[in-house]
Write an enzyme that holds these catalytic residues in place. Structure first.
Site, PDB file in Angstrom:
ATOM      1  N   HIS A  26       0.802  -1.228   0.000  1.00  0.00           N
ATOM      2  CA  HIS A  26       0.000   0.000   0.000  1.00  0.00           C
ATOM      3  C   HIS A  26       0.832   1.274   0.000  1.00  0.00           C
ATOM      4  O   HIS A  26       0.298   2.354  -0.086  1.00  0.00           O
ATOM      5  CB  HIS A  26      -0.949   0.025   1.198  1.00  0.00           C
ATOM      6  CG  HIS A  26      -0.242   0.286   2.494  1.00  0.00           C
ATOM      7  ND1 HIS A  26       0.446  -0.686   3.160  1.00  0.00           N
ATOM      8  CD2 HIS A  26      -0.081   1.415   3.212  1.00  0.00           C
ATOM      9  CE1 HIS A  26       0.983  -0.182   4.252  1.00  0.00           C
ATOM     10  NE2 HIS A  26       0.687   1.096   4.312  1.00  0.00           N
TER      11      HIS A  26
HETATM   12  C1  UD1 Z   1      -2.131   5.211   5.980  1.00  0.00           C
HETATM   13  C2  UD1 Z   1      -0.829   5.710   6.613  1.00  0.00           C
HETATM   14  C3  UD1 Z   1       0.248   4.648   6.463  1.00  0.00           C
HETATM   15  C4  UD1 Z   1      -0.233   3.308   7.002  1.00  0.00           C
HETATM   16  C5  UD1 Z   1      -1.536   2.932   6.315  1.00  0.00           C
HETATM   17  C6  UD1 Z   1      -2.087   1.635   6.804  1.00  0.00           C
HETATM   18  C7  UD1 Z   1      -0.411   8.123   6.460  1.00  0.00           C
HETATM   19  C8  UD1 Z   1       0.386   9.166   5.787  1.00  0.00           C
HETATM   20  N1  UD1 Z   1      -0.337   6.891   5.930  1.00  0.00           N
HETATM   21  O1  UD1 Z   1      -1.916   5.056   4.602  1.00  0.00           O
HETATM   22  O2  UD1 Z   1       1.389   5.046   7.183  1.00  0.00           O
HETATM   23  O3  UD1 Z   1       0.757   2.338   6.760  1.00  0.00           O
HETATM   24  O4  UD1 Z   1      -2.492   3.973   6.556  1.00  0.00           O
HETATM   25  O5  UD1 Z   1      -3.232   1.266   6.107  1.00  0.00           O
HETATM   26  O6  UD1 Z   1      -1.057   8.400   7.434  1.00  0.00           O
HETATM   27  N2  UD1 Z   1      -9.311   4.638   1.922  1.00  0.00           N
HETATM   28  C9  UD1 Z   1     -10.515   4.012   1.870  1.00  0.00           C
HETATM   29  N3  UD1 Z   1     -11.086   3.622   3.059  1.00  0.00           N
HETATM   30  C10 UD1 Z   1     -10.514   3.840   4.259  1.00  0.00           C
HETATM   31  C11 UD1 Z   1      -9.274   4.500   4.292  1.00  0.00           C
HETATM   32  C12 UD1 Z   1      -8.684   4.878   3.116  1.00  0.00           C
HETATM   33  O7  UD1 Z   1     -11.076   3.782   0.807  1.00  0.00           O
HETATM   34  O8  UD1 Z   1     -11.075   3.453   5.298  1.00  0.00           O
HETATM   35  C13 UD1 Z   1      -8.659   5.025   0.649  1.00  0.00           C
HETATM   36  C14 UD1 Z   1      -8.963   6.450   0.246  1.00  0.00           C
HETATM   37  O9  UD1 Z   1      -9.005   6.497  -1.128  1.00  0.00           O
HETATM   38  C15 UD1 Z   1      -7.748   7.199   0.684  1.00  0.00           C
HETATM   39  C16 UD1 Z   1      -6.654   6.181   0.494  1.00  0.00           C
HETATM   40  O10 UD1 Z   1      -7.259   4.932   0.799  1.00  0.00           O
HETATM   41  O11 UD1 Z   1      -7.534   8.375  -0.025  1.00  0.00           O
HETATM   42  C17 UD1 Z   1      -5.457   6.391   1.340  1.00  0.00           C
HETATM   43  O12 UD1 Z   1      -5.828   6.479   2.727  1.00  0.00           O
HETATM   44  P1  UD1 Z   1      -4.887   7.319   3.729  1.00  0.00           P
HETATM   45  O13 UD1 Z   1      -5.399   7.222   5.108  1.00  0.00           O
HETATM   46  O14 UD1 Z   1      -4.678   8.683   3.183  1.00  0.00           O
HETATM   47  O15 UD1 Z   1      -3.500   6.592   3.598  1.00  0.00           O
HETATM   48  P2  UD1 Z   1      -3.118   5.035   3.586  1.00  0.00           P
HETATM   49  O16 UD1 Z   1      -2.557   4.708   2.276  1.00  0.00           O
HETATM   50  O17 UD1 Z   1      -4.229   4.195   4.104  1.00  0.00           O
END
Ligand code: UD1
Length: 380
Positions: free
Chosen positions: A214
Site C-alpha cells: 500500500h
Molecule cells: C495510511 C498511513 C500509512 C499506514 C496505512 C495503513 C499516512 C500518511 N499513511 O496510509 O502510514 O501504513 O495507513 O493502512 O497516514 N481509503 C478508503 N477507506 C478507508 C481508508 C482509506 O477507501 O477506510 C482510501 C482512500 O481512497 C484514501 C486512500 O485509501 O484516499 C489512502 O488512505 P490514507 O489514510 O490517506 O492513507 P493510507 O494509504 O491508508
C-alpha cells in the site's frame, strides 16, 4: 492526569488496544485512576479498515469520532488539527497519547503541543532515513515535539539521542503491537479464513504466500507497481500468493488496468498458482493467514515485526526498513523493488528447507503496555 488516546488508521488499532486494556486494569485497583478517553480521527473509516479491528481486538467504541475521512496530506492533516483542537479545548486533557507514524499521529501531536498539553509518543524513534516516505516526516516531527517517548528497539534510542532528545524523556518499553499479537495468537487459530480460501484441508494447510502492498512509492507509481507484480507472478508459479488488497491499492489496480495480473476468484485449490486478490481482512483472519504462510511479502512496517515473532520469513518490498531489529534478530529480508532481486530472495526462501529460529527482540514479550501504564502512573 487526564489522557486522550488517539487512533486514526488501521495500524493504530492494534497498538492502542493493549494500552487501553492496561489502563483499565490499572484503574481497577489504583488509588488515583488515570482518566482516559479514546479519540478516533476517522482517517480510516471503512468497516474493513476500522470497525472490524475494534470488534476483533475488543476496543471500546471511541468516545469521540472526528470523522475526517480521506484527502490530500495537507487536507487530511489540517482537518484533523481543526477538529482535534476543539476537542482539546473542551476536554482540557493534561496529556495526549499518539501511536505510530500516520497523519493522525502528527496532526494531534502538533495541536496538543501548541496548547501546552504533554505529548506521549508510543513507537518513537524509528527511522528509515528516507524522507520521501510521508511516515518518516511524521515520525521525525512527532518525536521532536513529544514529551515522553516510548521505544520498541535499540536503534530508536540512538536515533533520538542523535536528534537531541534528552535521555530522560526516552523509555524502552517493548512493542505494543506484539502485546496484541501474543494476546490473540491462540484465538486466531479458530479463524475459518484458511478453509474459506481453500487453503486448508482438515488440519493441513497447503503452501501459500501472503502479499500486502500500500506504500504510495510502490502502488502510486505505475512502473514500480507493475515491476513488483511481474516479479511476484514469477514467484507465484511456485506457490499461490494471497493478496488482501488495501483500498488505495484497489483503486490503483483499476486505474492502471492491472486486474489482468490477478486472480479474482478467492479459492486457491490444489496446484493452482497466481496472485489471488481478496478483500482486506480483519485482525484475527489476517493473523491466521500470516501464521501458516510459507512467506510474507510486504511493504508494511508492522508486518515485519509480526512475522519476526511468528517465525515466518518476511520479504520487505522496500529498499529500507525503520525496524532494523527485524533483520538482525528476526526473519526480515529487505529486498527492494527490483524484479530480479525480489525473485531471487523469494526463491531462496522457498528453496530453503530450514527455517532459522528468530530471536525475540528484547521486551517483545506481551507486557509493553503494562510498562507504559506503570511509567505513566509514576508521573501523576
Ligand atoms: C495510511 C498511513 C500509512 C499506514 C496505512 C495503513 C499516512 C500518511 N499513511 O496510509 O502510514 O501504513 O495507513 O493502512 O497516514 N481509503 C478508503 N477507506 C478507508 C481508508 C482509506 O477507501 O477506510 C482510501 C482512500 O481512497 C484514501 C486512500 O485509501 O484516499 C489512502 O488512505 P490514507 O489514510 O490517506 O492513507 P493510507 O494509504 O491508508
Amino acid at each position: 492526569m487526564k489522557l486522550l488516546n488517539i487512533v486514526g488508521a488501521r495500524p493504530n488499532f492494534m497498538k492502542i488496544a493493549p494500552i487501553i486494556h492496561a489502563l483499565n486494569n490499572y484503574n481497577r485497583s489504583a488509588k488515583r485512576p488515570i482518566d482516559h478517553l479514546l479519540v478516533h480521527t476517522g482517517q480510516h473509516y471503512d468497516e474493513k479498515m476500522s470497525k472490524l479491528f475494534f470488534d476483533d481486538l475488543n476496543i471500546p467504541k471511541p468516545d469521540i469520532d472526528l470523522e475526517v475521512g480521506s484527502g490530500s496530506h495537507a487536507e487530511q492533516t489540517a482537518e484533523i488539527m481543526k477538529r482535534f483542537e476543539k476537542i482539546c479545548l473542551n476536554e482540557c486533557p493534561t496529556h495526549i497519547l499518539v501511536v505510530g507514524d500516520v497523519n493522525s499521529t502528527i496532526a494531534c501531536a502538533l495541536v496538543a503541543s501548541k496548547l501546552g498539553i504533554k505529548v506521549i509518543h508510543v513507537e518513537a524513534g524509528l527511522r528509515s532515513f528516507d524522507r520521501t516516505m510521508p511516515e518518516e516526516i511524521n515520525r521525525i516531527l512527532t518525536d521532536a515535539i513529544s514529551d515522553i517517548l516510548f521505544i520498541t528497539e535499540d536503534s530508536a534510542e540512538k536515533n533520538l539521542l542523535r536528534e537531541g532528545v534528552p535521555n530522560e524523556k526516552i523509555f524502552f518499553v517493548g512493542n505494543v503491537m506484539i502485546d496484541t499479537l501474543l494476546r490473540h495468537r491462540e484465538s486466531a487459530k479458530s479463524s475459518l479464513i484458511l478453509n474459506q480460501l481453500g487453503l486448508k484441508n482438515g488440519s493441513y494447510a497447503s503452501d501459500y504466500g501472503v502479499l500486502t502492498l500500500h506504500r504510495p512509492s510502490n502502488v502510486d507509481e505505475k512502473g514500480n507497481f507493475e515491476n513488483i507484480l511481474y516479479a511476484l507472478l514469477e514467484v507465484s508459479r511456485k506457490l499461490p500468493i494471497i493478496f488482501p488488497v488495501h483500498p488505495r491499492t484497489r483503486k490503483k489496480i483499476e486505474e492502471f488496468g492491472f486486474t489482468k495480473y490477478l486472480i479474482q476468484e478467492p479459492k486457491v485449490k490444489g496446484d493452482k498458482t497466481g496472485i489471488c486478490s481478496i478483500e482486506p481482512l480483519g485482525y484475527l483472519d489476517f493473523l491466521s493467514l500470516m501464521s501458516e504462510a510459507r512467506v510474507v511479502l510486504t511493504d508494511s512496517g508492522g508486518i515485519q515485526e509480526e512475522t519476526t515473532i511468528l517465525g515466518v520469513p518476511c520479504i520487505t518490498l522496500r529498499s529500507n526498513t525503520e525496524r532494523p531489529v527485524t533483520v538482525t534478530d528476526g526473519t526480515n529480508i529487505v529486498a527492494g523493488i527490483e524484479k530480479e532481486n525480489i525473485i531471487k530472495k523469494s526463491l531462496s526462501v522457498l528453496n530453503s528447507n530450514k527455517r532459522d529460529i528468530p530471536k525475540t527482540p528484547p521486551f517483545w514479550d506481551g507486557r509493553a503496555a503494562e510498562r507504559i501504564v506503570g511509567i505513566l502512573s509514576s508521573f501523576e
